[in-house]
Design a protein around this motif. Structure first.
Motif, PDB file in Angstrom:
ATOM      1  N   GLY A 127       0.954  -1.272  -0.075  1.00 36.34           N
ATOM      2  CA  GLY A 127      -0.172  -0.101  -0.098  1.00 36.34           C
ATOM      3  C   GLY A 127       0.843   1.283  -0.029  1.00 36.34           C
ATOM      4  O   GLY A 127       0.391   2.335  -0.370  1.00 36.34           O
ATOM      5  N   ALA A 156       3.129   1.962  -1.920  1.00 38.91           N
ATOM      6  CA  ALA A 156       3.583   2.565  -3.182  1.00 38.91           C
ATOM      7  C   ALA A 156       2.790   3.675  -3.705  1.00 38.91           C
ATOM      8  O   ALA A 156       3.084   4.523  -4.646  1.00 38.91           O
ATOM      9  CB  ALA A 156       3.484   1.427  -4.225  1.00 38.91           C
ATOM     10  N   ASP A 157       1.414   3.643  -3.316  1.00 37.50           N
ATOM     11  CA  ASP A 157       0.454   4.850  -3.464  1.00 37.50           C
ATOM     12  C   ASP A 157       0.576   6.084  -2.695  1.00 37.50           C
ATOM     13  O   ASP A 157      -0.206   7.015  -2.719  1.00 37.50           O
ATOM     14  CB  ASP A 157      -0.813   4.088  -3.917  1.00 37.50           C
ATOM     15  N   THR A 212       1.296   9.309  -1.103  1.00 33.01           N
ATOM     16  CA  THR A 212       1.486  10.930  -1.632  1.00 33.01           C
ATOM     17  C   THR A 212       2.386  11.510  -0.622  1.00 33.01           C
ATOM     18  O   THR A 212       2.308  11.618   0.397  1.00 33.01           O
ATOM     19  CB  THR A 212       0.310  11.444  -1.918  1.00 33.01           C
ATOM     20  N   THR A 245       7.041   7.847  -7.167  1.00 32.56           N
ATOM     21  CA  THR A 245       5.977   7.355  -8.123  1.00 32.56           C
ATOM     22  C   THR A 245       5.456   5.775  -7.788  1.00 32.56           C
ATOM     23  O   THR A 245       6.475   5.193  -7.033  1.00 32.56           O
ATOM     24  CB  THR A 245       6.321   7.369  -9.445  1.00 32.56           C
ATOM     25  N   PRO A 246       4.539   5.355  -7.980  1.00 31.81           N
ATOM     26  CA  PRO A 246       4.072   4.120  -7.559  1.00 31.81           C
ATOM     27  C   PRO A 246       4.890   2.983  -8.352  1.00 31.81           C
ATOM     28  O   PRO A 246       5.151   1.889  -7.671  1.00 31.81           O
ATOM     29  CB  PRO A 246       2.470   3.983  -8.301  1.00 31.81           C
ATOM     30  N   PRO A 277       8.737   4.157  -5.575  1.00 30.27           N
ATOM     31  CA  PRO A 277       8.496   4.685  -4.396  1.00 30.27           C
ATOM     32  C   PRO A 277       9.963   5.062  -3.848  1.00 30.27           C
ATOM     33  O   PRO A 277      10.909   4.423  -3.925  1.00 30.27           O
ATOM     34  CB  PRO A 277       7.781   3.745  -3.496  1.00 30.27           C
TER      35      PRO A 277
END
Length: 406
Positions: free
Chosen positions: A354, A356-357, A359, A379-380, A383
Motif C-alpha cells: 500500500g 507504493a501509492d 503521496t 511514483t507508484p 517509491p
C-alpha cells in the motif's frame, strides 16, 4: 536631495544623513545615512526611483504604518534601538511602536544564517533550498516534519537575551516524534532485507493478519498484512553470535513476528563471501497472533514483509548536516565540519504494497525504524521515501552505554 531624487548624481556621489551627534558612543547615532543613490530597477516600481532609504530609516516608519506595537528583533539590533526611537520621535508617524530584542535561535549541527544557507545552496553543498537536510521550511516539509511539531518545538523554548544559547537538534527531533506518534499510521518497511524462509510452512499458501494502524488512536482501525512461506526481515535483526541482552534472531532462538507467529532460526545460509543471505526457520502454528498457548514468553518482536507482495523502494536516511554542534567553532572553515554521512541512500528496500501509492505530505511510521514520508519524486512504479526522524533504539542505547563503560 531633490537633485538626488532627479537622478543627477551617480551612485556614491551623495547621501542624505541625519544630523545627530558625531561624538556619540553609539556609532549608529553618528549622523547616520538615511538615503543613498542606487540606479537599479526595483521589482515593484521599476526605474521610478533612484534613491532608497536605509533599513534603519525605514524600520520604525514601516512598523508605525503597519500598526506594529512590539517590534521584536534579534540582539544585533540592540544598538540600533536609540536611532529607531530618535526617528520615531521626529517623524510624522501614526503611532509609536517599541523595539524589543531577544537572542536568535541557534540550532546545533546546522546553520540558520541566510547568508550561510545561501552559500550551501549556491556552492552545491546541498541539493537546493528544499534539501531535507536544510533547516528551511521547504526542507523540513520535504522531510515530513509537520508544522504542528515546529510550533511545539518553539513553544518549548524560552525567550532569552544571551547570545551564546544553543538548542540541541534532539529537542526538535523530540517535538517531531511526539507529534507524529499520535498521528502517523504504522506500516512495515524493511530497509536492509534478509530472506527468512519458514521451511515447514506450506508452499504456495498464505494468510492475512489484522495489524493496527495506530495503537495511539483506536479510531484509526486496522489493515491487513499478507503472510507466507518467504518473508523479508531486517539484516540487523540477526546475529550468529549475539551478545548478552540481544533479543533478536540468532541460531536456535525463538522470536515473535509482529501479528504473526513465533519462529525459531534453524540455519543461516551464506554466500561465497561469508555474508548471510537467508535464514531458514521453523514456526509454531499454534501461536497465530504471536501468543503461545503454553504461556511461554519471547523477548524479541520483529517486523517483516511478505516476499510475494511487498514492493521495492528507495529510502533516504538523513542525519545532521554538520558533525560539530557549532560549525566552524574550532577556528577552521565551517565547511570542514560538513557531515559526509548526512545522507545515506538505500536501494532494494521492501515495503508494504500500500505504500507504493502514498503521496507527498503524508508521514508514516515504519515500525521499529522511524517516521518516513514520500519524496516529491516518488511514483507508484518507483517509491522513494525520506526519513523524517528515527525512533529511539533500545539496543543501540545499550551498545552506547557499554562502549562508554569500556
Amino acid at each position: 536631495f531633490r537633485r538626488m531624487r532627479a537622478g543627477e548624481f551617480p551612485e556614491g556621489a551623495r547621501v542624505l544623513r541625519a544630523k545627530i551627534d558625531m561624538a556619540s558612543g553609539n556609532i549608529n547615532m553618528r549622523d547616520p545615512v538615511l538615503y543613498r543613490i542606487l540606479h537599479a530597477a526595483h521589482p515593484r516600481t521599476g526605474e521610478d526611483w533612484c534613491i532608497y532609504p536605509t533599513y534603519d530609516f525605514a524600520h520604525g516608519q514601516s512598523d508605525a504604518i503597519e500598526g506594529v506595537t512590539h517590534s521584536l528583533c534579534t540582539l544585533e539590533f540592540e544598538d540600533h534601538r536609540p536611532l529607531y526611537d530618535w526617528l520615531i520621535e521626529r517623524l510624522p508617524v501614526p503611532m509609536v511602536p517599541r523595539q524589543y530584542e531577544f537572542s536568535r535561535l541557534n540550532l546545533s549541527h546546522t546553520v540558520l544564517s541566510k547568508r550561510r544557507l545561501t552559500q550551501l545552496v549556491e556552492e552545491g553543498r546541498v541539493d537546493g533550498w528544499d534539501d531535507p537536510r536544510m533547516p528551511t521550511i521547504c526542507g523540513l516539509r520535504r522531510r515530513g516534519v509537520p508544522p504542528e511539531a515546529i510550533r511545539d518545538f518553539v513553544g518549548l523554548l524560552a525567550i532569552s537575551k544571551t547570545s551564546d544559547n544553543l538548542v540541541e537538534q534532539a529537542m526538535l527531533d523530540h517535538a517531531v516524534r511526539e507529534r507524529l506518534n499520535k498521528s502517523a499510521p504504522r506500516r512495515f518497511g524493511v530497509l536492509r532485507p534478509l530472506t527468512l524462509t519458514i521451511q515447514i510452512y506450506p508452499e504456495g499458501e498464505g494468510e492475512v493478519f489484522d495489524a493496527l494502524n495506530n495503537p495511539e488512536d483506536p479510531a484509526a482501525g486496522t489493515r491487513q498484512v499478507r503472510f507466507g512461506r518467504t518473508l523479508y526481515v531486517e539484516a540487523d535483526d540477526f546475529m550468529e553470535d549475539p551478545p548478552r541482552k540481544y533479543f533478536r534472531l540468532a541460531p536456535g532462538r525463538e522470536v515473535r513476528l509482529r501479528y504473526g507467529y513465533l519462529v525459531t532460526c534453524r540455519e543461516a545460509v551464506k554466500d561465497a563471501s561469508g555474508a548471510v543471505t537467508e535464514l531458514r526457520c521453523t514456526y509454531d502454528p499454534e501461536t497465530r497472533g504471536g501468543q503461545a498457548p503454553d504461556g511461554r514468553k519471547v523477548r524479541g518482536a520483529l517486523h517483516w514483509v511478505s516476499a510475494e507482495d511487498s514492493v521495492e523502494a528507495e529510502v533516504r536516511l538523513f542525519g545532521s548536516l554538520f558533525t560539530k554542534p557549532i560549525p566552524g567553532a574550532d577556528g577552521g572553515e565551517m565547511w570542514d565540519d560538513l557531515n559526509p554521512e548526512s545522507r545515506t541512500v538505500l536501494s532494494g528496500c521492501r515495503l508494504e504494497p500500500g505504500l507504493a501509492d502514498a503521496t507527498p505530505g503524508g508521514t508514516v511510521q515504519f515500525e521499529r525504524q522511524g517516521y518516513f514520508c514520500p519524496d516529491p519524486v516518488s511514483t507508484p512504479a518507483r517509491p522513494v521515501f525520506n526519513r523524517t526522524v528515527g525512533l529511539r533504539d533500545s539496543w543501540a542505547r545499550q551498545q552506547s552505554r557499554e562502549a562508554r563503560k569500556g
